[in-house]
Design an enzyme around this catalytic site. Structure first.
Site, short mmCIF file in Angstrom:
data_model
loop_
_atom_site.label_atom_id
_atom_site.label_comp_id
_atom_site.label_asym_id
_atom_site.label_seq_id
_atom_site.Cartn_x
_atom_site.Cartn_y
_atom_site.Cartn_z
N SER A 83 2.87 -1.87 -4.40
CA SER A 83 1.86 -1.58 -3.38
C SER A 83 2.57 -1.06 -2.14
CB SER A 83 1.03 -2.82 -3.07
OG SER A 83 1.89 -3.87 -2.70
N LYS A 116 -3.15 9.79 2.18
CA LYS A 116 -3.43 8.58 1.40
C LYS A 116 -4.89 8.62 0.94
CE LYS A 116 -2.88 3.62 1.22
NZ LYS A 116 -4.29 3.27 0.90
N LYS A 315 -1.77 3.95 8.54
CA LYS A 315 -3.22 3.98 8.37
C LYS A 315 -3.93 4.55 9.59
CE LYS A 315 -5.01 1.69 5.19
NZ LYS A 315 -4.81 0.37 4.58
O1 D41 Z 1 -2.82 8.76 -2.11
C1 D41 Z 1 -2.60 7.57 -2.31
N1 D41 Z 1 -3.57 6.69 -2.25
C2 D41 Z 1 -1.20 7.08 -2.61
C3 D41 Z 1 -1.03 5.79 -3.08
C4 D41 Z 1 -0.08 7.91 -2.44
N2 D41 Z 1 -0.18 9.19 -2.00
N3 D41 Z 1 1.16 7.42 -2.71
C5 D41 Z 1 1.35 6.15 -3.15
N4 D41 Z 1 2.61 5.73 -3.40
C6 D41 Z 1 2.82 4.49 -3.82
C7 D41 Z 1 4.23 4.04 -4.06
C8 D41 Z 1 5.15 4.51 -2.98
C9 D41 Z 1 4.30 2.53 -4.15
C10 D41 Z 1 4.70 4.60 -5.36
C11 D41 Z 1 0.24 5.28 -3.36
C12 D41 Z 1 0.53 3.98 -3.84
N5 D41 Z 1 1.84 3.60 -4.05
C13 D41 Z 1 -0.47 2.97 -4.13
N6 D41 Z 1 -1.76 3.15 -4.32
C14 D41 Z 1 -2.34 1.97 -4.55
C15 D41 Z 1 -1.40 1.02 -4.52
C16 D41 Z 1 -0.21 1.63 -4.27
#
Ligand code: D41
Length: 346
Positions: A83, A116, A315
């Site tokens: 996470s 994100k 965030k």
């Molecule tokens: O766009 C996203 N929601 C997003 C989620 C993203 N662009 N990168 C992410 N990278 C990770 C890691 C660095 C842990 C591989 C993530 C998430 N994790 C993530 N989404 C939900 C839990 C973790």
């Protein structure tokens, strides 16, 4: 047509249709008119009907199949899904940068900056280029086997395209619904007197957790890949930004907003740039993510509990908050129209 000819023709048609699917659903840039696509698809169906023994799970005809499930099986991720730690202001971002800068003994760190997406993280496993299973994140170690539902998402390849197809690949990404898809879905739900979804994220979650993949196939689910879990292949991947490029070449949608960033200043600029762009995006995001680009450096930093120390989500301030309804005032207009007005605690 004999079986040998059919085998060859099917392989040819599957490849063609997979490429056209990618042009249409991922790149939004079809090579051929829909009529020609339909013709190819009908040809495929016809041959598969004559030679059902030649049907394979990664055939474009096999997106919706199987009967409804009673419950989801559990599925283990080969590499756990971590996470993200959060930062809520510039100060926390600075602290994050300084900590990494100290540990890597480097002033100028390179990151991958990404939006994100506000959806659901899933893990899709490919063996020799064919989609085998797909699971929700769950507790990070194992989640629910939503393979049947994920197979209906047209942006997700059942068969990887391009070169250097890996023996084994776990693709991590977010399943989400665009604003347009959300409005259409709720319109439909209302028409059919079914549950109205509160927001695109809930709609995506509800759609992915259907036990009947026929229902999921009618939902406007999108996908964006953000990383790789287990990987076994010839190609060496040394940078996260290269992983994203490679995922794109293998046929996945990858955010067009992702960008390589050098140093803290560019990271903070990227946050402002995306903040300003947020309203114009076709989907919800709730922040930006920074990831150390160099995978060697990621390994040096490692993880704490279940979050990588090499990544952080910065965030946005929330757009939704809980408050108290203090009063409902009823205003009566000049023509007698009655308008209730909510008085809310700040
Ligand atoms: O766009 C996203 N929601 C997003 C989620 C993203 N662009 N990168 C992410 N990278 C990770 C890691 C660095 C842990 C591989 C993530 C998430 N994790 C993530 N989404 C939900 C839990 C973790």
């Amino acid at each position: 047509m004999n079986q040998k000819q059919a085998t060859k023709e099917l392989e040819n048609l599957r490849k063609k249709i997979t490429i056209h699917n990618h042009q249409y659903y991922v790149l939004d840039d079809p090579y051929i008119p829909d009529s020609e696509y339909d013709r190819l698809f009908q040809q495929l169906i016809k041959i598969e009907k004559d030679f059902p023994q030649l049907i394979i799970p990664s055939s474009p005809s096999q997106r919706v199949g199987a009967n409804p499930l009673n419950e989801f099986d559990e599925i283990k991720h080969i590499i756990p899904m971590l996470s993200l730690a959060n930062a809520f202001d510039k100060n926390e971002m600075k602290k994050f940068y300084e900590r990494l800068s100290n540990e890597l003994s480097s002033e100028n760190l390179a990151f991958s900056g990404e939006t994100k997406l506000d959806g659901l993280a899933i893990n899709i496993l490919y063996e020799n280029g064919n989609l085998k299973t797909a699971g929700t994140r769950g507790d990070g170690f194992s989640g629910e086997d939503v393979s049947q539902n994920v197979r209906t998402i047209l942006q997700i390849p059942l068969q990887l395209i391009g070169e250097n197809i890996p023996d084994l690949l776990e693709v991590r990404g977010e399943v989400y619904i665009t604003h347009k898809g959300f409005i259409e879905l709720n319109k439909n739900q209302k028409k059919e007197k079914k549950k109205i979804f509160a927001n695109p994220r809930n709609a995506a979650a509800g759609s992915l957790r259907q036990l009947d993949s026929k229902i999921t196939s009618t939902r406007p689910l999108s996908f964006s890949a953000y990383g790789i879990g287990k990987y076994k292949g010839k190609l060496k991947i040394k940078y996260h930004t290269h992983a994203l490029k490679q995922l794109k070449l293998w046929g996945f949608p990858v955010s067009v907003e992702s960008k390589k960033l050098n140093g803290l200043r560019e990271c903070l600029e990227y946050y402002l740039y995306i903040s300003n762009k947020r309203k114009k995006l076709l989907y919800d995001i709730d922040g930006v993510v920074y990831k150390i680009d160099n995978i060697e450096q990621q390994k040096i930093l490692g993880n704490v509990s279940r979050s990588p120390r090499w990544a952080i989500a910065y965030k946005f301030p929330p757009t939704e908050e809980i408050t108290q309804l203090l009063d409902i005032e009823v205003q009566v207009g000049r023509t007698g129209t009655v308008t209730p007005v909510a008085r809310l605690a700040p």
